[in-house]
Design a protein around this motif. Sequence first.
Motif, PDB file in Angstrom:
ATOM      1  N   ALA A   1      -2.311  -5.552  -3.360  1.00 28.77           N
ATOM      2  CA  ALA A   1      -1.441  -5.692  -2.191  1.00 28.77           C
ATOM      3  C   ALA A   1      -1.278  -7.157  -1.806  1.00 28.77           C
TER       4      ALA A   1
ATOM      5  N   HIS B   1       0.835  -1.207   0.000  1.00 31.21           N
ATOM      6  CA  HIS B   1       0.000   0.000   0.000  1.00 31.21           C
ATOM      7  C   HIS B   1       0.870   1.257   0.000  1.00 31.21           C
TER       8      HIS B   1
ATOM      9  N   ASP C   1      -7.160  -2.286  -4.948  1.00 29.71           N
ATOM     10  CA  ASP C   1      -5.920  -1.985  -4.223  1.00 29.71           C
ATOM     11  C   ASP C   1      -5.572  -3.124  -3.272  1.00 29.71           C
ATOM     12  N   GLU C   2      -6.585  -3.677  -2.607  1.00 31.71           N
ATOM     13  CA  GLU C   2      -6.348  -4.785  -1.679  1.00 31.71           C
ATOM     14  C   GLU C   2      -5.896  -6.037  -2.427  1.00 31.71           C
TER      15      GLU C   2
ATOM     16  N   HIS D   1      -1.222   3.911  -2.449  1.00 29.44           N
ATOM     17  CA  HIS D   1      -2.669   3.767  -2.498  1.00 29.44           C
ATOM     18  C   HIS D   1      -3.378   4.821  -1.656  1.00 29.44           C
ATOM     19  N   HIS D   2      -2.863   5.075  -0.449  1.00 26.43           N
ATOM     20  CA  HIS D   2      -3.540   6.019   0.438  1.00 26.43           C
ATOM     21  C   HIS D   2      -3.412   7.451  -0.073  1.00 26.43           C
TER      22      HIS D   2
END
Length: 297
Positions: free
Chosen positions: A216, A157, A212-213, A162-163
């Motif tokens: 990851a 991440h 995104d998950e 991503h954040h």
Amino acid sequence: MHLSLTRIISSWGAALLLLAAGNAHADLFGGLSKALQESGNSKAAKIGSVLNTSKSAFGEVSEEQERDIGRQAAAVLFGAAPPLDNDALQRYVNRVGNWVALQGERPRLQWRFAVLDDNDVNAFAAPGGYVFITKGLLLTMQSEAELAGVLSHETVHVLRKHHLAAVQKGARLDLAGLAAGQAVKNDQNRAQLEKLTGGFKELYSRGLDKEDEFEADRMGIVIATRAGYDPYGLPAVLQTLGAMNPQDGALAFMFKTHPAPALRLERLAPLLTKLEPYAAQPAVGGRFAEQLATLKK
């Protein structure tokens, strides 16, 4: 806590060095990169597009600014749960985390890992190299490979930002306009920082995009395998979570912010097939059990 490479190597011993050395490790880098691409990692192009759009709309964030933004995000997480008062376990998690982080794209980032004193089952990351795992999630694990798999997932991440992309898009913040290390000098700056904090609170409460998950998960398994661990560490954690009572309150937040474990395992299946030759790599259960015993006392 950031540990230098020398300290990580000296404390981790020759066993992991042997796993990370020689032609087999060189083959691992090339082979796993290819396997990752072939596993359906179409998200890479999408992530690049999102980040490029964010850069053009808000400006590119420097590494120093990313660290400052990460500190704001980390403060949100520490506000929800304090760090666990167990120095030995914190050092151990940092050693594992820094070792796997060395296998990623940004080994020189000042990575920091922490165990949160929270019985909920979850893990988090923040820009700039901050990674958190809860006491509740640690207690569900059986091996160091499982811990490495989860920490590797969270490092992705950070690697893929991503954040940052999510907060820039959701809060419509000019993150590059927040001067790194600059004190709040006026109401406008204060409002920007409050908006940033609010953006991370909202993001952590709703979770990242499912894709995104999934990314990851895929890249995290590759990184953990590069580090010399059994590639089935993260899948083992997902199987454990999937077998737990879904009505358990400790799982509610995890299930709210992440795809279902069964779906994550399904998406990982093609990659795991390609990683089967590395399944003989150690899970390191004994050392993990010794460290976890300090938590259970």
